[in-house]
Enzyme design. Structure first.
Site, PDB file in Angstrom:
ATOM      1  N   ASN A 188       0.842  -1.263   0.037  1.00  0.00           N
ATOM      2  CA  ASN A 188      -0.032  -0.083  -0.024  1.00  0.00           C
ATOM      3  C   ASN A 188       0.898   1.084   0.122  1.00  0.00           C
ATOM      4  OD1 ASN A 188      -1.993   2.012   0.607  1.00  0.00           O
ATOM      5  ND2 ASN A 188      -2.829   1.040   2.104  1.00  0.00           N
ATOM      6  N   ARG A 227      -1.948  -1.722  -4.144  1.00  0.00           N
ATOM      7  CA  ARG A 227      -2.850  -0.602  -3.997  1.00  0.00           C
ATOM      8  C   ARG A 227      -2.649   0.461  -5.247  1.00  0.00           C
ATOM      9  NH1 ARG A 227      -2.673   4.696  -1.235  1.00  0.00           N
ATOM     10  NH2 ARG A 227      -4.602   5.489  -1.088  1.00  0.00           N
ATOM     11  N   HIS A 258      -9.286   6.095  -1.761  1.00  0.00           N
ATOM     12  CA  HIS A 258      -9.061   5.252  -0.482  1.00  0.00           C
ATOM     13  C   HIS A 258     -10.282   4.337  -0.613  1.00  0.00           C
ATOM     14  CE1 HIS A 258      -7.015   9.078   1.156  1.00  0.00           C
ATOM     15  NE2 HIS A 258      -6.125   8.217   0.842  1.00  0.00           N
ATOM     16  N   HIS A 318     -11.385   8.528   6.618  1.00  0.00           N
ATOM     17  CA  HIS A 318      -9.920   8.098   6.372  1.00  0.00           C
ATOM     18  C   HIS A 318      -8.942   9.298   6.503  1.00  0.00           C
ATOM     19  CE1 HIS A 318      -6.818   5.282   4.443  1.00  0.00           C
ATOM     20  NE2 HIS A 318      -6.361   6.691   4.255  1.00  0.00           N
ATOM     21  N   LEU A 319      -8.392   9.495   7.630  1.00  0.00           N
ATOM     22  CA  LEU A 319      -7.519  10.627   7.700  1.00  0.00           C
ATOM     23  C   LEU A 319      -6.209  10.444   8.125  1.00  0.00           C
ATOM     24  CD1 LEU A 319     -10.001  12.321  10.656  1.00  0.00           C
ATOM     25  CD2 LEU A 319      -9.978  12.348   7.974  1.00  0.00           C
ATOM     26  N   ASN A 350      -1.872  11.191   5.767  1.00  0.00           N
ATOM     27  CA  ASN A 350      -1.449  12.362   5.069  1.00  0.00           C
ATOM     28  C   ASN A 350      -2.247  12.930   3.783  1.00  0.00           C
ATOM     29  OD1 ASN A 350       0.884  13.514   2.914  1.00  0.00           O
ATOM     30  ND2 ASN A 350       1.670  13.946   4.983  1.00  0.00           N
ATOM     31  N   GLY A 351      -2.854  11.675   3.170  1.00  0.00           N
ATOM     32  CA  GLY A 351      -3.965  12.069   2.177  1.00  0.00           C
ATOM     33  C   GLY A 351      -5.129  11.604   3.113  1.00  0.00           C
ATOM     34  N   ARG A 375      -1.693  18.661   0.336  1.00  0.00           N
ATOM     35  CA  ARG A 375      -2.794  19.146  -0.550  1.00  0.00           C
ATOM     36  C   ARG A 375      -3.780  20.342  -0.002  1.00  0.00           C
ATOM     37  NH1 ARG A 375      -4.191  13.036  -2.265  1.00  0.00           N
ATOM     38  NH2 ARG A 375      -2.425  12.573  -0.855  1.00  0.00           N
ATOM     39  N   ARG A 431       2.063  14.927  13.312  1.00  0.00           N
ATOM     40  CA  ARG A 431       2.616  14.977  14.616  1.00  0.00           C
ATOM     41  C   ARG A 431       3.532  15.917  14.835  1.00  0.00           C
ATOM     42  NH1 ARG A 431       4.138   8.577  13.588  1.00  0.00           N
ATOM     43  NH2 ARG A 431       4.556   9.953  11.460  1.00  0.00           N
ATOM     44  N   ILE A 439      -3.948   9.418  11.174  1.00  0.00           N
ATOM     45  CA  ILE A 439      -4.268  10.292  11.849  1.00  0.00           C
ATOM     46  C   ILE A 439      -5.809  10.024  12.817  1.00  0.00           C
ATOM     47  CG2 ILE A 439      -5.067  12.982  12.324  1.00  0.00           C
ATOM     48  CD1 ILE A 439      -3.623  13.520   9.721  1.00  0.00           C
ATOM     49  N   GLY A 440      -6.633   9.341  11.903  1.00  0.00           N
ATOM     50  CA  GLY A 440      -7.963   9.020  12.390  1.00  0.00           C
ATOM     51  C   GLY A 440      -7.575   7.992  13.481  1.00  0.00           C
ATOM     52  N   GLU A 441      -6.822   6.989  13.295  1.00  0.00           N
ATOM     53  CA  GLU A 441      -6.525   5.907  14.297  1.00  0.00           C
ATOM     54  C   GLU A 441      -5.781   6.260  15.449  1.00  0.00           C
ATOM     55  OE1 GLU A 441      -4.549   2.536  12.103  1.00  0.00           O
ATOM     56  OE2 GLU A 441      -5.759   2.716  10.624  1.00  0.00           O
ATOM     57  N   GLU A 472      -6.562  -2.248   4.509  1.00  0.00           N
ATOM     58  CA  GLU A 472      -6.413  -2.577   3.229  1.00  0.00           C
ATOM     59  C   GLU A 472      -5.641  -3.592   2.757  1.00  0.00           C
ATOM     60  OE1 GLU A 472      -6.395   1.758   1.833  1.00  0.00           O
ATOM     61  OE2 GLU A 472      -5.272   1.600   3.462  1.00  0.00           O
TER      62      GLU A 472
END
Length: 395
Positions: free
Chosen positions: A8, A90, A179, A207-208, A210-211, A240, A285, A332-334, A383
């Site tokens: 991935n 992926r 994603h 899905h948070l 870097n992308g 982005r 971070r 980030i999300g996790e 994934e």
């Protein structure tokens, strides 16, 4: 048993798992972070809790693959690269060419490279990884798993832009999303966690990383998603812009003396987002650390990111006329309890109540209070397992 790699490759990362198939037993897994950024981090986990961590500059994805394969052999995770007979990759953009996972040949790689205009930060890197793997593992079956396939269920009202219709029919100018493998996995996993049929649920998956992207999943199908024609649209991301007024393009080109649109788009893709606002880093971070130290621009970047997520959640509640579950996933999300808390605090009116103690986790867990109208779940995405299953199916 055969061994299958699931690769991935993100814009600045490379996540991987090596499986014994068809048992789906994980032999090794890890992550290469901050590719193209100073002090890249390589992690390999294998065996009975054994771990390798290296901090060194990794300038591109090709170097990351070389390092990964050499470390597998050096630490005797495998005796020979010949043991690996399948590799699933992926790939972000499949356009309207690839509607499902596909065995890779030279024509497929060429299509992936040609589709780079839809995903300029991703498809080129993914093509590099595919070619590197083909060189190192010439006898392995290579399969491309496309992020856009899950979003092919979107209705035209959500995937079309308000442009002359022939721009879609002639040039395929439309929303494709990304994603998809992650959104599909966590949506299905969320239904399993609450013990309900996904066909009966309205789920918003965040899905948070870097992308970053958000998807409205109604009855198990993607009905809208935040990324658009390319992954540049939607949320503020690491480098982005996310959504902007298109009129900014000629305005800024004139102010900056830029002659080529491609140069402006490159700025939007590689020098904007959290990096551009904070002036610190594209890595959340680093930005959180700077904000804690009193850097106001870093704090502004965090606040803007959270605000964009809240707005999309609100939109998708409207799109589906309700929501049962909100899922957080990806880097980030996790892992950032602070980000989850800030986002949910701003949408409490909808019936989201976060449990502070439950939210203090990086693992799979329901993190909303008992009795919350909307269930909030933290789900580490997988994934790679989905990718490995497709490789096994197509061998």
């Amino acid at each position: 048993m055969s061994k299958t790699f699931a690769i991935n490759a993100g814009s600045s990362s490379l996540k991987y798992q090596l499986y014994d198939m068809p048992s789906e037993h994980v032999i090794a897994k890890g992550l290469v972070e901050r590719i193209g950024i100073e002090d890249s981090v390589f992690t390999l986990k294998y065996g009975d809790g054994e771990k390798v961590e290296l901090v060194q500059d990794i300038p591109d994805h090709g170097v990351a693959i070389d390092l990964l394969l050499s470390q597998l052999e050096e630490h005797k995770v495998i005796d020979s690269l010949d043991e690996i007979d399948g590799v699933g990759h992926r790939v972000v953009a499949g356009g309207e060419i690839f509607k499902e996972s596909t065995v890779i040949d030279e024509q497929v790689v060429q299509h992936i490279e040609d589709l780079s205009e839809f995903a300029p930060l991703h498809n080129p890197a993914e093509a590099v990884v595919i070619r590197a793997m083909q060189e190192k593992l010439p006898n392995a079956k290579m399969v491309a798993v496309f992020d856009t396939s899950f979003h092919t269920s979107m209705p035209p009202v959500n995937y079309l832009y308000s442009l002359p219709y022939e721009y879609y029919t002639d040039f395929k100018a439309r929303k494709y999303g990304a994603h998809g493998t992650s959104h599909k996995y966590v949506a299905n996993r969320a239904a399993e966690i609450v013990g309900k049929d996904i066909k009966d649920l309205k789920i918003i998956t965040c899905h948070l990383g870097n992308g970053a992207s958000i998807t409205a999943v109604d009855g198990g199908k993607s009905v809208d998603t935040s990324m658009g024609f390319t992954p540049l649209a939607g949320l503020q991301m690491g480098t982005r812009t996310g959504d902007i007024d298109a009129s900014l393009i000629p305005f800024l080109m004139n102010k900056l003396g830029i002659k080529e649109v491609s140069e402006m788009i490159d700025i939007f893709n590689k020098k904007s987002g959290t990096l551009g606002v904070s002036g610190v880093s594209s890595d959340m971070r680093d930005v959180e650390e700077a904000a804690e130290a009193g850097n106001e621009r870093a704090q502004l970047a965090l606040d803007m990111f959270n605000s964009r997520v809240q707005k999309y959640i609100g939109q998708y509640i409207a799109v589906m006329n309700g929501v049962d579950i909100i899922v957080f996933t990806a880097g980030i999300g996790e892992n950032s309890k602070e980000t989850r808390e800030a986002i949910i605090e701003g949408i409490s009116w909808f019936g989201c109540e976060l449990d502070t103690e439950k939210n203090n986790t990086r693992d799979e867990a329901i993190i909303s209070k008992d009795g919350s109208k909307i269930t909030v779940i933290n789900i580490p995405t997988d994934e790679e397992r989905e990718i490995a299953r497709d490789v096994e199916r197509l061998k």
